[in-house]
Motif scaffolding. Structure first.
Motif, short mmCIF file in Angstrom:
data_model
loop_
_atom_site.label_atom_id
_atom_site.label_comp_id
_atom_site.label_asym_id
_atom_site.label_seq_id
_atom_site.Cartn_x
_atom_site.Cartn_y
_atom_site.Cartn_z
N ASP A 1 0.82 -1.21 0.00
CA ASP A 1 0.00 0.00 0.00
C ASP A 1 0.86 1.26 0.00
O ASP A 1 0.33 2.37 0.14
CB ASP A 1 -0.96 0.00 1.19
CG ASP A 1 -0.24 -0.09 2.53
OD1 ASP A 1 1.01 0.02 2.56
OD2 ASP A 1 -0.92 -0.27 3.55
N ASP B 1 -3.96 6.75 -10.49
CA ASP B 1 -4.51 8.08 -10.73
C ASP B 1 -3.73 8.67 -11.90
O ASP B 1 -2.60 9.12 -11.74
CB ASP B 1 -4.35 8.95 -9.49
CG ASP B 1 -4.84 10.38 -9.71
OD1 ASP B 1 -5.29 10.69 -10.83
OD2 ASP B 1 -4.74 11.19 -8.76
N TRP C 1 1.02 6.70 -1.52
CA TRP C 1 0.99 6.45 -2.96
C TRP C 1 2.42 6.32 -3.47
O TRP C 1 3.35 6.92 -2.94
CB TRP C 1 0.31 7.60 -3.71
CG TRP C 1 -1.15 7.76 -3.44
CD1 TRP C 1 -1.72 8.18 -2.26
CD2 TRP C 1 -2.22 7.54 -4.36
NE1 TRP C 1 -3.08 8.22 -2.38
CE2 TRP C 1 -3.43 7.83 -3.65
CE3 TRP C 1 -2.30 7.12 -5.69
CZ2 TRP C 1 -4.68 7.72 -4.25
CZ3 TRP C 1 -3.55 7.01 -6.28
CH2 TRP C 1 -4.72 7.30 -5.58
N ASP D 1 -1.91 3.93 -5.86
CA ASP D 1 -2.29 3.84 -4.45
C ASP D 1 -1.88 2.53 -3.82
O ASP D 1 -1.51 2.47 -2.65
CB ASP D 1 -3.81 4.03 -4.33
CG ASP D 1 -4.26 4.14 -2.89
OD1 ASP D 1 -3.46 4.57 -2.04
OD2 ASP D 1 -5.42 3.79 -2.59
N TRP D 2 -1.97 1.46 -4.58
CA TRP D 2 -1.58 0.14 -4.06
C TRP D 2 -1.31 -0.80 -5.23
O TRP D 2 -1.69 -0.52 -6.38
CB TRP D 2 -2.63 -0.46 -3.14
CG TRP D 2 -4.05 -0.43 -3.65
CD1 TRP D 2 -5.01 0.48 -3.35
CD2 TRP D 2 -4.66 -1.35 -4.59
NE1 TRP D 2 -6.19 0.20 -4.02
CE2 TRP D 2 -5.99 -0.93 -4.79
CE3 TRP D 2 -4.21 -2.47 -5.26
CZ2 TRP D 2 -6.87 -1.59 -5.64
CZ3 TRP D 2 -5.09 -3.14 -6.11
CH2 TRP D 2 -6.41 -2.71 -6.30
N HIS E 1 0.37 8.42 -10.31
CA HIS E 1 0.34 7.99 -8.91
C HIS E 1 -0.38 6.64 -8.80
O HIS E 1 -1.40 6.41 -9.45
CB HIS E 1 -0.37 9.02 -8.04
CG HIS E 1 0.19 10.41 -8.15
ND1 HIS E 1 1.33 10.82 -7.50
CD2 HIS E 1 -0.25 11.49 -8.86
CE1 HIS E 1 1.58 12.09 -7.79
NE2 HIS E 1 0.63 12.52 -8.61
#
Length: 503
Positions: free
Chosen positions: A312, A375, A341, A494-495, A492
């Motif tokens: 994560d 993202d 991130w 996030d996980w 980016h």
């Protein structure tokens, strides 16, 4: 002479995925093992085990830019070749080849194998690749290299003495005598080598002599390990190293591949690390059965521990299983820019470029699924299965557009495109067995690329033949790596989640 031990079985591979050229040493009850890493940074993954079967990566030997520089001009499957890991006089020693222009053989040391390791000590007098270190009774250190030749060396300075002299190069006319390791066992010095090339003809042979300089007498049963010309599910067996357990038993680690599909068979995970028991007869090692069984207790389906399959990005830096292509500048790949991130800042314009910003993990299972929440509002990037610059599949997002890209040799194709609402989205890559019926042209697997919607449903955008991301098609020495990348602006993540699937 070592005590006889009863034949034993080991579930294999013991280190799955692209982990070739294993070199092993034991210190007390602890085993340590290092592998080649080629064009990836950080270099030389380092593993620890207490039982030779369950291995955990504890670091990378070459994990600082000042230790390892791999320029963009260096081709894939160049870089870091064939380390030898040894423990002597209270220190760990590792000698390895940096196969790039101006590279050569270097030595690093550590008191703790988890690091830090020293800056590299150049050894310009050591020719070729696959260097080995062995110390005799008076402390003299011998370096033996592919070929097979040998030179005396001071490993603390890299200085060599005299010119390399030939030893023993395997069977008459054997291809590619390499991966030498020299051991003092009982009253003899044993010279273990690989021969036959690292493809289907690979094998392991051995000779012995009264001194580390020979002359060496070949084993009458050579090769002591090979699967050439057989239907065994593990092929290309070779590049081995020996270790003795505390109970007196002996074991061999070596590389092998698991080809699948039709003819000629395609292996996609790269060369993996396998284990086999060794007994001794008339002063010669006899290699036992190479089993292939990941489902038998107590070994899990996947080699990767559960906690290492999901990230994560809450930590301040990436863990040791993450690798990047040639380098990983902190300003381009960071978990500190947006807390929780992973932020990738583009450099290369596509995965075809040698300086692409990429962070991935080795594919370790024949069937698996990888997912990431991306993202793409500030750039372009996505999730990819990479073999090299000319062989990769990717699902890429930019703003509200998503597309699947396939690169196979000189062909680069946008396979599918889709527009989606703005905002973060989950990209998925699922690798499964091909659907029946199977024939001689059936590939080893199918790579499906798609998106996952908020309600958990998945939409597949493309299903591609996995054979084109195999060593038999692409060539080279590496295996698949699955990871995230950026090719424009900043992207980016996030996980990231990786999970094995039932085959």
């Amino acid at each position: 002479m070592p005590a006889q031990n009863q034949p034993a079985r080991a579930a294999n591979p013991v280190i799955c995925g692209f982990h070739p050229d294993p070199s092993i040493c034991r210190v007390g009850d602890d085993y340590y093992l290092a592998c080649s890493s080629f064009e990836y940074f950080p270099g030389v993954p380092l593993f620890h085990s207490r039982d030779l079967v369950h291995w955990r990566q504890i670091g990378n030997v070459l994990d600082r830019p000042e230790q390892l520089r791999l320029p963009a001009s260096m081709p894939s499957s160049g870089g870091i070749y064939a380390p030898t890991l040894r423990h002597h006089d209270g220190r760990f020693w590792l000698i390895v080849t940096n196969a790039r222009e101006g590279g050569g053989n270097v030595i690093v040391t550590a008191t703790d194998p988890a690091g830090p390791w020293s800056d590299p000590i150049p050894a310009p007098g050591v020719p070729g690749i696959d260097p080995d270190l062995a110390w005799d009774e008076d402390g003299t250190c011998w370096c033996t290299v592919a070929g097979v030749s040998q030179v005396r060396i001071d490993p603390s300075t890299g200085e060599t003495y005299g010119t390399p002299r030939g030893l023993w190069s395997g069977g008459p006319g054997a291809k590619a005598p390499e991966a030498p390791h020299l051991y003092r066992i009982g009253d003899h010095w044993y010279l273990l080598i690989a021969e036959g090339g690292t493809e289907r003809g690979h094998g392991v042979s051995i000779a012995r002599g009264r001194t580390p300089q020979g002359p060496f007498e070949p084993c009458p049963a050579n090769p002591i390990l090979t699967h050439r010309g057989t239907g065994h599910p593990v092929q290309n067996t070779g590049h081995a190293d020996l270790v003795q357990a505390p109970d007196g038993s002996w074991w061999m680690v070596f590389l092998g591949v698991r080809p699948r599909g039709g003819t000629p068979g395609w292996h996609v995970l790269g060369r993996e690390t396998f284990l086999a028991p060794v007994t001794w007869e008339d002063g010669w090692p006899v290699v036992g059965e190479v089993t292939l069984d990941l489902s038998a207790p107590p070994w899990p389906l996947s080699c990767a521990p559960v906690e290492e399959r999901y990230d994560d990005f809450e930590l301040g830096e990436l863990g040791p299983t993450w690798i990047s292509v040639r380098d990983r500048p902190a300003e381009l790949c960071t978990t500190k820019e947006r807390p929780g991130w992973l932020s990738l800042h583009a450099r290369g314009g596509s995965l075809d470029d040698p300086d692409v910003v990429f962070a991935g993990r080795r594919q370790q299972d024949l069937t698996c699924r990888a997912r990431t929440l991306v993202d793409p509002s500030e750039g372009r990037g996505g999730l990819a299965v990479r073999l090299d610059e000319r062989h990769h599949y990717a699902i890429e997002a930019c703003g509200t557009d998503v597309r699947v890209i396939a690169r196979v040799g000189s062909l680069r194709t946008v396979v599918a495109e889709r527009s989606l609402p703005a905002g973060p989205l989950v990209l998925t890559i699922t690798i499964t067995d091909p659907a029946p019926p199977h024939g001689p042209c059936t590939g080893p697997d199918v790579v499906s690329l798609g998106i996952e919607r908020p309600d958990g449903t998945c939409t597949e955008l493309a299903a591609l033949d996995g054979r084109y991301l195999s060593t038999e098609v692409a060539g080279g020495f590496t295996g698949r790596v699955i990871g995230m990348y950026a090719t424009a602006g900043t992207v980016h993540f996030d996980w990231f989640d990786y999970e094995p699937l039932e085959g």
